[in-house]
Write an enzyme that holds these catalytic residues in place. Structure first.
Site, short mmCIF file in Angstrom:
data_model
loop_
_atom_site.label_atom_id
_atom_site.label_comp_id
_atom_site.label_asym_id
_atom_site.label_seq_id
_atom_site.Cartn_x
_atom_site.Cartn_y
_atom_site.Cartn_z
N GLU A 36 -55.71 45.90 -3.38
CA GLU A 36 -56.62 46.61 -2.49
C GLU A 36 -57.84 47.13 -3.27
O GLU A 36 -57.76 47.34 -4.48
CB GLU A 36 -55.90 47.78 -1.80
CG GLU A 36 -54.90 47.27 -0.78
CD GLU A 36 -54.20 48.38 -0.01
OE1 GLU A 36 -54.53 49.56 -0.22
OE2 GLU A 36 -53.32 48.05 0.81
N ARG A 93 -71.03 30.22 8.75
CA ARG A 93 -71.09 28.82 9.16
C ARG A 93 -70.28 28.54 10.43
O ARG A 93 -70.56 27.62 11.15
CB ARG A 93 -70.63 27.90 8.02
CG ARG A 93 -71.78 27.60 7.07
CD ARG A 93 -71.38 26.69 5.96
NE ARG A 93 -70.59 27.37 4.96
CZ ARG A 93 -70.13 26.80 3.86
NH1 ARG A 93 -70.37 25.53 3.63
NH2 ARG A 93 -69.44 27.48 2.99
N HIS A 127 -77.05 30.28 7.88
CA HIS A 127 -76.90 28.86 8.21
C HIS A 127 -77.49 28.50 9.58
O HIS A 127 -78.20 27.50 9.71
CB HIS A 127 -75.42 28.48 8.13
CG HIS A 127 -75.20 27.03 8.25
ND1 HIS A 127 -75.77 26.14 7.36
CD2 HIS A 127 -74.53 26.29 9.16
CE1 HIS A 127 -75.43 24.91 7.71
NE2 HIS A 127 -74.69 24.98 8.80
N LYS A 189 -76.42 13.11 8.04
CA LYS A 189 -75.11 13.48 7.48
C LYS A 189 -74.10 13.69 8.61
O LYS A 189 -74.43 14.21 9.66
CB LYS A 189 -75.28 14.79 6.69
CG LYS A 189 -73.98 15.38 6.16
CD LYS A 189 -74.25 16.55 5.24
CE LYS A 189 -73.72 17.83 5.80
NZ LYS A 189 -73.87 18.98 4.89
N SER A 220 -71.89 24.05 -1.85
CA SER A 220 -70.53 24.56 -2.01
C SER A 220 -69.76 23.61 -2.93
O SER A 220 -69.82 23.75 -4.15
CB SER A 220 -69.88 24.68 -0.62
OG SER A 220 -68.59 25.19 -0.75
N GLY A 223 -70.48 18.07 -2.52
CA GLY A 223 -70.30 16.74 -1.92
C GLY A 223 -71.54 16.22 -1.20
O GLY A 223 -71.89 15.05 -1.33
C1 R5P Z 1 -73.99 22.42 5.79
O1 R5P Z 1 -74.41 22.07 6.89
C2 R5P Z 1 -74.84 23.09 4.75
O2 R5P Z 1 -76.19 23.03 5.07
C3 R5P Z 1 -74.59 22.48 3.38
O3 R5P Z 1 -75.12 21.17 3.36
C4 R5P Z 1 -73.15 22.45 3.06
O4 R5P Z 1 -72.57 23.71 3.26
C5 R5P Z 1 -72.92 22.00 1.63
O5 R5P Z 1 -71.55 21.91 1.39
P1 R5P Z 1 -70.99 21.01 0.23
O6 R5P Z 1 -71.71 21.35 -1.03
O7 R5P Z 1 -69.51 21.36 0.16
O8 R5P Z 1 -71.17 19.57 0.64
#
Ligand code: R5P
Length: 290
Positions: A36, A93, A127, A189, A220, A223
């Site tokens: 905590e 998000r 986002h 994408k 993040s 990828g």
């Molecule tokens: C998603 O729509 C965001 O704009 C980023 O493209 C996403 O969060 C990136 O995530 P990662 O680095 O895991 O592909």
């Protein structure tokens, strides 16, 4: 106004306090053996308007709880209006119920902060801006994209091609383009809602021999950027750079991106990291003062 230096953003909070010539309030914090959190404001806030600066990048749950505790402490110790300055807003998000049975985490988090005492929120490149309209207090998102683009102008990349890895984020590339003065574009994408797997469809741009900068709000796992860089490499640009507002860079993300042929990655101090070369202090202090 006094600036409360949240444990997750002490340096950024200090810079904001200096720019606003406001007093900074330190925060003592610790974690109990059972996990905590504990916080204590080390300065007086009685009858003061306060801004708590606390990002909520990983470990986001801990940082959200610390933020809620700081808001509660501020109110309990007589503060006037409490603003939360949250450069990276965790859980933002999930702004829609994509699949049956899900929560809308952005709204749940905002309600939790409101109950703790937050009365106004300032964030950076959230986002989806529309999520803020459903918050129980006034909330605003400012953009760090011009600051990121200016960094590359100083590095001699004027007129670089600004690319968004996702059609939905083309507004980011367009914002960068206004500063860079070159062209912009986007890739297509798709993310599998169940597995999280990202696929990016090939597109052709005339970038042979030109510098390209991929702009995104968040990195993040990396990828998305790795997939985008793999496509771009085939188009033989002069160099590929990457700019993001929130460099979460989970696990091997940074190395994976560099291994994919990216020459430089930059981000802001929204998430303190090895690539945080641009400070948000100027835009956050300006927004707080307005
Ligand atoms: C998603 O729509 C965001 O704009 C980023 O493209 C996403 O969060 C990136 O995530 P990662 O680095 O895991 O592909």
């Amino acid at each position: 106004m006094k600036i409360i230096l949240g444990p997750a953003s002490t340096q950024l909070g200090q810079k904001i306090a200096e720019m606003l010539k406001a007093e900074a309030v330190n925060v003592a914090f610790k974690t109990f053996p059972d996990g905590e959190n504990y916080v204590r404001l080390e300065g007086r806030v009685q009858d003061e308007e306060v801004a708590i600066v606390q990002t909520t990048s990983p470990p986001q749950d801990t940082r959200l709880v610390q933020l809620a505790l700081m808001a509660d402490a501020a109110k309990r110790n007589g503060a006037g209006k409490v603003a939360a300055v949250v450069p990276y807003l965790a859980y933002a998000r999930q702004d829609t119920m994509f699949l049956h049975g899900e929560a809308i985490s952005a709204q749940a988090v905002a309600r939790m902060l409101s109950a703790a005492g937050v009365e106004r929120l300032l964030t950076v490149n959230v986002h989806q801006e529309k999520v803020l309209a459903h918050f129980p207090f006034p909330a605003k998102s400012v953009s760090a994209v011009p600051l990121l683009a200016e960094y590359f102008i100083k590095r001699g990349l004027k007129k670089a091609f600004a690319l968004s890895p996702d059609k939905g984020a083309i507004y980011i590339a367009e914002e960068a383009q206004k500063v860079l003065g070159g062209e912009c574009g986007y890739l297509e994408k798709n993310r599998d809602r169940h597995t999280g797997q990202v696929t990016i469809r090939r597109k052709t741009f005339d970038i042979r021999g030109h510098p390209v900068i991929i702009f995104d709000d968040i990195i993040s796992s990396g990828g998305t950027i790795v997939s985008a860089a793999n496509i771009l490499k085939e188009l033989k640009p002069q160099r590929i750079c990457v700019a993001c507002v929130h460099p979460l860079l989970i696990g091997e993300a940074e190395q994976n991106i560099l291994n994919a042929g990216v020459d430089e990655i930059i981000g802001t101090d929204s998430v303190p990291s090895s690539v945080s070369k641009v400070s948000l202090a100027p835009i956050l202090s300006r927004a707080l003062a307005s």
